[in-house]
Design an enzyme around this catalytic site. Structure first.
Site, PDB file in Angstrom:
ATOM      1  N   LYS A   1       0.825  -1.216   0.000  1.00  0.00           N
ATOM      2  CA  LYS A   1       0.000   0.000   0.000  1.00  0.00           C
ATOM      3  C   LYS A   1       0.854   1.259   0.000  1.00  0.00           C
ATOM      4  O   LYS A   1       0.462   2.284  -0.548  1.00  0.00           O
ATOM      5  CB  LYS A   1      -0.931   0.022   1.213  1.00  0.00           C
ATOM      6  CG  LYS A   1      -2.099  -0.941   1.094  1.00  0.00           C
ATOM      7  CD  LYS A   1      -3.136  -0.644   2.161  1.00  0.00           C
ATOM      8  CE  LYS A   1      -4.217  -1.694   2.213  1.00  0.00           C
ATOM      9  NZ  LYS A   1      -5.088  -1.551   3.377  1.00  0.00           N
TER      10      LYS A   1
ATOM     11  N   LYS B   1     -11.393  -4.277  -2.697  1.00  0.00           N
ATOM     12  CA  LYS B   1     -12.308  -3.131  -2.654  1.00  0.00           C
ATOM     13  C   LYS B   1     -11.719  -1.929  -3.358  1.00  0.00           C
ATOM     14  O   LYS B   1     -12.417  -1.133  -3.942  1.00  0.00           O
ATOM     15  CB  LYS B   1     -12.543  -2.712  -1.202  1.00  0.00           C
ATOM     16  CG  LYS B   1     -13.341  -3.667  -0.388  1.00  0.00           C
ATOM     17  CD  LYS B   1     -13.841  -2.955   0.870  1.00  0.00           C
ATOM     18  CE  LYS B   1     -14.138  -3.925   1.982  1.00  0.00           C
ATOM     19  NZ  LYS B   1     -13.010  -4.120   2.892  1.00  0.00           N
TER      20      LYS B   1
ATOM     21  N   LYS C   1      -5.752 -10.606  -6.193  1.00  0.00           N
ATOM     22  CA  LYS C   1      -6.992 -10.906  -5.448  1.00  0.00           C
ATOM     23  C   LYS C   1      -8.062  -9.857  -5.732  1.00  0.00           C
ATOM     24  O   LYS C   1      -7.742  -8.697  -6.031  1.00  0.00           O
ATOM     25  CB  LYS C   1      -6.702 -11.016  -3.949  1.00  0.00           C
ATOM     26  CG  LYS C   1      -6.299  -9.719  -3.327  1.00  0.00           C
ATOM     27  CD  LYS C   1      -6.290  -9.773  -1.822  1.00  0.00           C
ATOM     28  CE  LYS C   1      -6.155  -8.329  -1.381  1.00  0.00           C
ATOM     29  NZ  LYS C   1      -5.608  -7.962  -0.186  1.00  0.00           N
TER      30      LYS C   1
HETATM   31  P1  TYM Z   1     -10.790  -6.184   4.679  1.00  0.00           P
HETATM   32  O1  TYM Z   1     -11.813  -5.146   4.983  1.00  0.00           O
HETATM   33  O2  TYM Z   1      -9.821  -5.897   3.593  1.00  0.00           O
HETATM   34  O3  TYM Z   1     -11.501  -7.545   4.320  1.00  0.00           O
HETATM   35  C1  TYM Z   1     -12.482  -8.147   5.140  1.00  0.00           C
HETATM   36  C2  TYM Z   1     -12.336  -9.661   5.101  1.00  0.00           C
HETATM   37  O4  TYM Z   1     -12.457 -10.138   3.755  1.00  0.00           O
HETATM   38  C3  TYM Z   1     -11.328 -10.938   3.422  1.00  0.00           C
HETATM   39  N1  TYM Z   1     -11.011 -10.766   1.993  1.00  0.00           N
HETATM   40  C4  TYM Z   1     -10.942 -11.755   1.112  1.00  0.00           C
HETATM   41  N2  TYM Z   1     -11.134 -13.081   1.224  1.00  0.00           N
HETATM   42  C5  TYM Z   1     -11.011 -13.824   0.112  1.00  0.00           C
HETATM   43  N3  TYM Z   1     -10.707 -13.321  -1.116  1.00  0.00           N
HETATM   44  C6  TYM Z   1     -10.507 -12.000  -1.284  1.00  0.00           C
HETATM   45  N4  TYM Z   1     -10.228 -11.506  -2.482  1.00  0.00           N
HETATM   46  C7  TYM Z   1     -10.624 -11.149  -0.139  1.00  0.00           C
HETATM   47  N5  TYM Z   1     -10.496  -9.818   0.050  1.00  0.00           N
HETATM   48  C8  TYM Z   1     -10.725  -9.600   1.365  1.00  0.00           C
HETATM   49  C9  TYM Z   1     -10.210 -10.411   4.310  1.00  0.00           C
HETATM   50  O5  TYM Z   1      -9.182 -11.353   4.472  1.00  0.00           O
HETATM   51  C10 TYM Z   1     -10.959 -10.109   5.578  1.00  0.00           C
HETATM   52  O6  TYM Z   1     -11.091 -11.271   6.366  1.00  0.00           O
HETATM   53  N6  TYM Z   1      -7.346  -5.637   8.246  1.00  0.00           N
HETATM   54  C11 TYM Z   1      -8.650  -6.179   7.975  1.00  0.00           C
HETATM   55  C12 TYM Z   1      -9.744  -5.658   8.882  1.00  0.00           C
HETATM   56  C13 TYM Z   1      -9.515  -5.844  10.353  1.00  0.00           C
HETATM   57  C14 TYM Z   1      -9.545  -7.077  11.057  1.00  0.00           C
HETATM   58  C15 TYM Z   1      -9.343  -6.735  12.420  1.00  0.00           C
HETATM   59  C16 TYM Z   1      -9.713  -8.402  10.664  1.00  0.00           C
HETATM   60  C17 TYM Z   1      -9.294  -4.864  11.264  1.00  0.00           C
HETATM   61  N7  TYM Z   1      -9.182  -5.393  12.509  1.00  0.00           N
HETATM   62  C18 TYM Z   1      -9.283  -7.729  13.407  1.00  0.00           C
HETATM   63  C19 TYM Z   1      -9.667  -9.378  11.672  1.00  0.00           C
HETATM   64  C20 TYM Z   1      -9.456  -9.044  13.011  1.00  0.00           C
HETATM   65  C21 TYM Z   1      -9.037  -5.815   6.545  1.00  0.00           C
HETATM   66  O7  TYM Z   1      -8.565  -4.854   5.991  1.00  0.00           O
HETATM   67  O8  TYM Z   1     -10.024  -6.576   6.018  1.00  0.00           O
END
Ligand code: TYM
Length: 328
Positions: A113, A198, A195
């Site tokens: 990023k 968003k 992948k």
């Molecule tokens: P975020 O918002 O990017 O994504 C949310 C969840 O979706 C999963 N994910 C995917 N799984 C499969 N294929 C994909 N292409 C894909 N894109 C996203 C992510 O792995 C995630 O589980 N840092 C985290 C948010 C967070 C968090 C936490 C997660 C903040 N605090 C504490 C767990 C525990 C994030 O940016 O997720």
């Protein structure tokens, strides 16, 4: 026996997509009956990159609404907005003071990023995994269900917890990441080497959970495939492999049956069938979403109660943490 605790979070940085659903949210809903669950819309993580305030405000509610629409139930899971529970920021600061910079420099998501932003990159983005560790550790979490891309962050969280426990006594539970065997990394449609995400500039890479049937058909139709003919699960053919994996996850059929079924069919038919399966799977979710966001105050009420429950638990933990560090 007391149920174990699950925590997971999701950003409000854009529209939720099929990767979020298959890699995370759908599994949260499925496993919620066996655990004490906390699911958090992580708005404080979202602002580590620039957001338009009005858009962010709307997205936070949209994401929360989609969690309920996907089957997460207020009776079984605490759903809340991160900034409503101040203990998240507070614990992040305390953990900052024991986390070596070197550990954060190794985070691949930060490297990716920050490449684009260079010197403009925020301190918040660098510190992002520490806030994530605070999220998890506040609730004595045993299990963190996430997609593959979050594994490194959960492992870092364990390292931070271990270091804290070593210095100040056994305050934190060590959490385990829980990644689905299939669906942990759904790939982009236009670019299946990357992948689905968003923040992807290319809209046609992602199927959003609120896309219309027509949008879904168009995107799947344009999905990148290859110049071969046979339809089989093969990691070396990322486009076809991704479409088949999406089909597998949404139909629950086994791989062999799927290959047999498509053995005499063309890529065109594969794409049409994948699109229909996606449309039909998202239809009930979209209907529930419109129902529950159509009722004034309903979502806000649920989020308020979620924040109260999460806040009470987090405050208790903060007391223990502050005392162990000598702040109380
Ligand atoms: P975020 O918002 O990017 O994504 C949310 C969840 O979706 C999963 N994910 C995917 N799984 C499969 N294929 C994909 N292409 C894909 N894109 C996203 C992510 O792995 C995630 O589980 N840092 C985290 C948010 C967070 C968090 C936490 C997660 C903040 N605090 C504490 C767990 C525990 C994030 O940016 O997720």
């Amino acid at each position: 026996m007391e149920k174990k605790t699950v925590f997971s979070g999701i950003q409000a940085s854009g529209s939720l997509h099929l990767g979020n659903y298959l890699g995370a949210i759908r599994n949260w809903a499925a496993m919620q009956y066996d655990y004490n669950n906390y699911f958090c819309v992580v708005d404080l993580h979202t602002i580590t990159v620039l957001q338009d305030p009005a858009t962010l405000r709307a997205k936070i509610r949209e994401v929360a609404g989609l969690l309920f629409a996907a089957g997460i139930e207020a009776e079984n899971s605490v759903v809340f907005i991160q900034s409503d529970v101040k203990a998240h920021s507070e614990l992040a600061w305390l953990l900052n003071c024991i986390t070596p910079m070197g550990w954060l420099h190794r985070m691949t998501q930060f490297k990716e990023k920050s490449e684009k932003q260079k010197e403009e990159v925020s301190v918040g983005l660098f510190d992002y995994p520490v806030l994530q560790a605070a999220d998890i550790l506040l609730y004595d979490t045993h299990m963190v269900p996430v997609g593959e891309d979050q594994k490194q962050h959960v492992e870092l969280c364990r390292d931070i917890a271990q270091r804290f426990n070593y210095r100040y006594g056994g305050v934190f539970v060590l959490p385990e990441p829980h990644i689905p065997p299939v669906g942990g990394r759904v790939m982009g449609l236009a670019n299946p080497e990357k992948k689905m995400s968003k923040s992807e500039e290319k809209e046609e890479d992602s199927i959003y959970l609120l896309d219309t049937p027509d949008q879904i058909r168009k995107k799947v139709k344009k999905a990148t495939t290859d110049s071969l003919r046979d339809i089989s699960f093969d990691e070396n053919r990322p486009g076809i492999n991704n479409l088949l994996t999406i089909y597998q996850l949404l139909t629950d059929k086994n791989r062999q049956k799927i290959e047999e079924y498509f053995s005499d069919k063309t890529y065109k038919i594969l794409k049409e069938e994948v699109a229909e399966v996606v449309i039909e799977s998202l239809r009930p979710l979209q209907e529930r979403y419109h129902e529950l966001t159509g009722e004034a105050g309903y979502l806000d009420g649920m989020l308020e109660r979620g924040a109260e429950k999460a806040g009470a638990r987090a405050e208790k933990k903060m007391g223990q943490v502050s005392e162990s560090m000598g702040l109380k």
